[in-house]
Design a protein around this motif. Structure first.
Motif, PDB file in Angstrom:
ATOM      1  N   GLU A  10       0.810  -1.223   0.000  1.00 25.91           N
ATOM      2  CA  GLU A  10       0.000   0.000   0.000  1.00 25.91           C
ATOM      3  C   GLU A  10       0.843   1.273   0.000  1.00 25.91           C
ATOM      4  O   GLU A  10       0.395   2.329   0.459  1.00 25.91           O
ATOM      5  N   ASN A  11       2.045   1.188  -0.518  1.00 26.72           N
ATOM      6  CA  ASN A  11       2.921   2.347  -0.709  1.00 26.72           C
ATOM      7  C   ASN A  11       3.291   2.434  -2.181  1.00 26.72           C
ATOM      8  O   ASN A  11       3.603   1.417  -2.810  1.00 26.72           O
ATOM      9  N   LEU A  12       3.237   3.646  -2.725  1.00 28.21           N
ATOM     10  CA  LEU A  12       3.520   3.854  -4.140  1.00 28.21           C
ATOM     11  C   LEU A  12       5.007   4.113  -4.349  1.00 28.21           C
ATOM     12  O   LEU A  12       5.586   5.013  -3.741  1.00 28.21           O
ATOM     13  N   LEU A  13       5.598   3.302  -5.198  1.00 28.14           N
ATOM     14  CA  LEU A  13       7.013   3.409  -5.522  1.00 28.14           C
ATOM     15  C   LEU A  13       7.122   3.855  -6.975  1.00 28.14           C
ATOM     16  O   LEU A  13       6.655   3.155  -7.881  1.00 28.14           O
ATOM     17  N   SER A  14       7.688   5.033  -7.201  1.00 28.42           N
ATOM     18  CA  SER A  14       7.814   5.587  -8.546  1.00 28.42           C
ATOM     19  C   SER A  14       9.278   5.594  -8.959  1.00 28.42           C
ATOM     20  O   SER A  14      10.120   6.157  -8.258  1.00 28.42           O
ATOM     21  N   PHE A  43       0.899   7.094  -0.013  1.00 29.94           N
ATOM     22  CA  PHE A  43       2.264   7.469   0.343  1.00 29.94           C
ATOM     23  C   PHE A  43       3.199   7.127  -0.814  1.00 29.94           C
ATOM     24  O   PHE A  43       3.152   6.034  -1.367  1.00 29.94           O
ATOM     25  N   GLN A  44       4.081   8.070  -1.169  1.00 26.38           N
ATOM     26  CA  GLN A  44       4.887   7.911  -2.375  1.00 26.38           C
ATOM     27  C   GLN A  44       6.380   8.032  -2.099  1.00 26.38           C
ATOM     28  O   GLN A  44       6.828   8.885  -1.348  1.00 26.38           O
ATOM     29  N   ILE A  45       7.148   7.129  -2.724  1.00 29.44           N
ATOM     30  CA  ILE A  45       8.606   7.164  -2.698  1.00 29.44           C
ATOM     31  C   ILE A  45       9.073   7.336  -4.147  1.00 29.44           C
ATOM     32  O   ILE A  45       8.598   6.630  -5.043  1.00 29.44           O
ATOM     33  N   ASN A  46       9.979   8.260  -4.379  1.00 27.14           N
ATOM     34  CA  ASN A  46      10.422   8.576  -5.732  1.00 27.14           C
ATOM     35  C   ASN A  46      11.903   8.262  -5.908  1.00 27.14           C
ATOM     36  O   ASN A  46      12.732   8.697  -5.099  1.00 27.14           O
ATOM     37  N   ALA A 139       7.570   5.848   7.858  1.00 26.64           N
ATOM     38  CA  ALA A 139       6.724   7.014   8.139  1.00 26.64           C
ATOM     39  C   ALA A 139       5.259   6.751   7.804  1.00 26.64           C
ATOM     40  O   ALA A 139       4.381   7.536   8.176  1.00 26.64           O
ATOM     41  N   ASN A 140       5.000   5.662   7.099  1.00 24.41           N
ATOM     42  CA  ASN A 140       3.629   5.312   6.719  1.00 24.41           C
ATOM     43  C   ASN A 140       3.188   4.007   7.381  1.00 24.41           C
ATOM     44  O   ASN A 140       2.479   3.200   6.791  1.00 24.41           O
ATOM     45  N   ASP A 141       3.636   3.795   8.617  1.00 24.43           N
ATOM     46  CA  ASP A 141       3.234   2.627   9.411  1.00 24.43           C
ATOM     47  C   ASP A 141       3.534   1.310   8.717  1.00 24.43           C
ATOM     48  O   ASP A 141       2.801   0.317   8.864  1.00 24.43           O
ATOM     49  N   SER A 250      15.016  -8.238  13.837  1.00 24.71           N
ATOM     50  CA  SER A 250      14.602  -8.560  12.468  1.00 24.71           C
ATOM     51  C   SER A 250      13.982  -7.380  11.728  1.00 24.71           C
ATOM     52  O   SER A 250      13.582  -7.514  10.572  1.00 24.71           O
ATOM     53  N   PHE A 251      13.912  -6.221  12.379  1.00 26.77           N
ATOM     54  CA  PHE A 251      13.412  -5.007  11.740  1.00 26.77           C
ATOM     55  C   PHE A 251      14.588  -4.068  11.483  1.00 26.77           C
ATOM     56  O   PHE A 251      15.535  -4.026  12.267  1.00 26.77           O
ATOM     57  N   THR A 252      14.487  -3.302  10.398  1.00 30.91           N
ATOM     58  CA  THR A 252      15.610  -2.453  10.008  1.00 30.91           C
ATOM     59  C   THR A 252      15.197  -0.989   9.973  1.00 30.91           C
ATOM     60  O   THR A 252      14.252  -0.621   9.281  1.00 30.91           O
ATOM     61  N   ALA A 253      15.908  -0.184  10.736  1.00 34.02           N
ATOM     62  CA  ALA A 253      15.759   1.271  10.680  1.00 34.02           C
ATOM     63  C   ALA A 253      17.082   1.884  11.066  1.00 34.02           C
ATOM     64  O   ALA A 253      17.853   1.298  11.835  1.00 34.02           O
ATOM     65  N   LEU A 254      17.366   3.056  10.536  1.00 28.55           N
ATOM     66  CA  LEU A 254      18.626   3.728  10.835  1.00 28.55           C
ATOM     67  C   LEU A 254      18.666   4.152  12.296  1.00 28.55           C
ATOM     68  O   LEU A 254      17.888   4.995  12.730  1.00 28.55           O
ATOM     69  N   ARG A 255      19.576   3.568  13.041  1.00 32.24           N
ATOM     70  CA  ARG A 255      19.726   3.952  14.442  1.00 32.24           C
ATOM     71  C   ARG A 255      20.254   5.377  14.563  1.00 32.24           C
ATOM     72  O   ARG A 255      20.135   5.999  15.612  1.00 32.24           O
ATOM     73  N   TRP A 256      20.836   5.905  13.476  1.00 39.62           N
ATOM     74  CA  TRP A 256      21.427   7.258  13.510  1.00 39.62           C
ATOM     75  C   TRP A 256      20.396   8.339  13.197  1.00 39.62           C
ATOM     76  O   TRP A 256      20.700   9.515  13.270  1.00 39.62           O
ATOM     77  N   ASN A 257      19.189   7.942  12.810  1.00 37.93           N
ATOM     78  CA  ASN A 257      18.142   8.895  12.457  1.00 37.93           C
ATOM     79  C   ASN A 257      16.995   8.726  13.452  1.00 37.93           C
ATOM     80  O   ASN A 257      16.243   7.748  13.393  1.00 37.93           O
ATOM     81  N   ASN A 258      16.860   9.675  14.380  1.00 45.69           N
ATOM     82  CA  ASN A 258      15.880   9.540  15.457  1.00 45.69           C
ATOM     83  C   ASN A 258      14.449   9.428  14.943  1.00 45.69           C
ATOM     84  O   ASN A 258      13.639   8.668  15.487  1.00 45.69           O
ATOM     85  N   THR A 259      14.126  10.174  13.889  1.00 40.82           N
ATOM     86  CA  THR A 259      12.760  10.157  13.359  1.00 40.82           C
ATOM     87  C   THR A 259      12.433   8.794  12.773  1.00 40.82           C
ATOM     88  O   THR A 259      11.376   8.207  13.055  1.00 40.82           O
ATOM     89  N   ILE A 260      13.334   8.267  11.949  1.00 41.41           N
ATOM     90  CA  ILE A 260      13.109   6.962  11.322  1.00 41.41           C
ATOM     91  C   ILE A 260      13.079   5.859  12.371  1.00 41.41           C
ATOM     92  O   ILE A 260      12.205   4.987  12.364  1.00 41.41           O
ATOM     93  N   PHE A 261      14.012   5.896  13.312  1.00 37.58           N
ATOM     94  CA  PHE A 261      14.077   4.841  14.322  1.00 37.58           C
ATOM     95  C   PHE A 261      12.838   4.879  15.227  1.00 37.58           C
ATOM     96  O   PHE A 261      12.280   3.832  15.579  1.00 37.58           O
ATOM     97  N   SER A 262      12.392   6.072  15.582  1.00 39.25           N
ATOM     98  CA  SER A 262      11.186   6.192  16.417  1.00 39.25           C
ATOM     99  C   SER A 262       9.953   5.654  15.700  1.00 39.25           C
ATOM    100  O   SER A 262       9.085   5.024  16.324  1.00 39.25           O
ATOM    101  N   SER A 263       9.883   5.871  14.392  1.00 41.16           N
ATOM    102  CA  SER A 263       8.758   5.330  13.623  1.00 41.16           C
ATOM    103  C   SER A 263       8.744   3.814  13.683  1.00 41.16           C
ATOM    104  O   SER A 263       7.688   3.186  13.813  1.00 41.16           O
ATOM    105  N   MET A 264       9.931   3.201  13.600  1.00 40.85           N
ATOM    106  CA  MET A 264      10.002   1.743  13.671  1.00 40.85           C
ATOM    107  C   MET A 264       9.554   1.236  15.044  1.00 40.85           C
ATOM    108  O   MET A 264       8.805   0.258  15.139  1.00 40.85           O
TER     109      MET A 264
END
Length: 305
Positions: A10-14, A43-46, A139-141, A250-264
């Protein structure tokens, strides 16, 4: 060529590819996920792919990692004030040209500097797309997870474990000994938290060494970590620290990026509230698959499904 669109979990990849590239040949595992047009409100990733060497000069890039199970010492992941920079060297080290991806800090936009002569000969492009996708969709759950997944008509079950633990073997045992199940994904499925708080698990274009690229999703009823043992034993984990520690590796998120890691972490907390989390210490045998199946059916009251 025009931009090609895919919907994954359910995420759009362009992906914007150079003129003349046969997209289905260079990304064959994506075929089942291709869509026409751009759905609204998704939600879109380009990503843009170019056949040229990047002229971007980074000021004092910080090396975050140079360890990769896939690429060995040919891999490098760096950060500077503007981008995350993912690099993979050519197999022939006498050729200094590399594949490189410059990604925005939220990974919503990336440019991939590709080697034209390799575009149909390597899976580097698919892997780089997976890196960008896996970080941005948090960021899109949505989260990519390192797991093997089986499912029947009603629900899916994910098996976690270190490489070599026997996830694929356990999935094959499930399919053989538990009627109605088939493989959904064997390496990198995605989990997405729904609006009602429930979790669904999705097939993706990335499935490791097993060609299983199925555009399908199922309600996720259980996640089970596997460990090899001299006998079969199943233990359920609580919804606190035990569950989190079972899932986290078993989940991957950047430990160096607080926003991304918090989302995980938020996704993991949601999963623990709605999905049963267990640990199976097991042999690679029918008894392990039967025990795990019975435990999951009992805790979810699935005997009639």
């Amino acid at each position: 060529m025009p931009i090609v669109h895919y919907i994954v979990a359910e995420n759009l990849l362009s992906i914007d590819l150079p003129e003349g590239v046969d997209v289905d040949q260079c990304l064959p595992s994506f075929v089942d996920f291709k869509v026409s047009g751009v759905p609204s409100g998704i939600f879109q990733i380009n990503l843009k792919v170019v056949f040229e060497t990047t002229d971007y000069t980074s000021n004092n890039p910080k090396l975050l990692s140079d360890i990769s199970i896939v690429w060995g010492d040919r891999f490098k992941f760096e950060e500077d004030e503007s981008y995350y920079i993912t690099s993979v060297e050519n197999m022939d080290k006498s050729d200094k040209r590399i594949w490189q991806m410059l990604s925005s800090k939220n990974f919503h936009n990336s440019t991939i500097y590709a080697r034209e002569e390799d575009i149909y000969q390597t899976n580097i492009l698919s892997w780089l797309v997976m890196v960008a996708f896996g970080q941005s969709v948090l960021a899109n759950d949505t989260a990519l997870i390192h797991a093997s997944v089986v499912g029947n008509a009603a629900y899916g079950v994910a098996f976690l474990g270190k490489s070599g633990t026997g996830k694929s073997t356990h999935s094959r045992l499930w399919i053989k000994h538990n009627a109605g199940f088939r493989l959904l994904n064997d390496d990198n499925p995605a989990i997405r938290i729904q609006k009602d708080g429930s979790a669904r698990i999705y097939g993706t274009p990335w499935s490791g060494k097993t060609p299983c690229y199925i555009n399908k999703s199922l309600p996720l009823k259980a996640i089970v970590r596997l460990d090899q043992a001299p006998n079969n034993q199943f233990v359920w984990k609580n919804k606190g620290a035990q569950g989190l520690l079972t899932l986290l590796p078993s989940f991957t998120a950047l430990r160096w990026n607080n926003t991304i890691f918090s989302s995980m972490i938020n996704i993991l907390e949601n999963i623990m509230h709605t999905v049963a989390v267990g640990h199976l210490y097991c042999l690679p045998d029918e008894g392990a698959a039967t025990l795990c199946y019975q435990e999951i059916n009992n805790i979810n009251n699935l005997n009639n499904e």
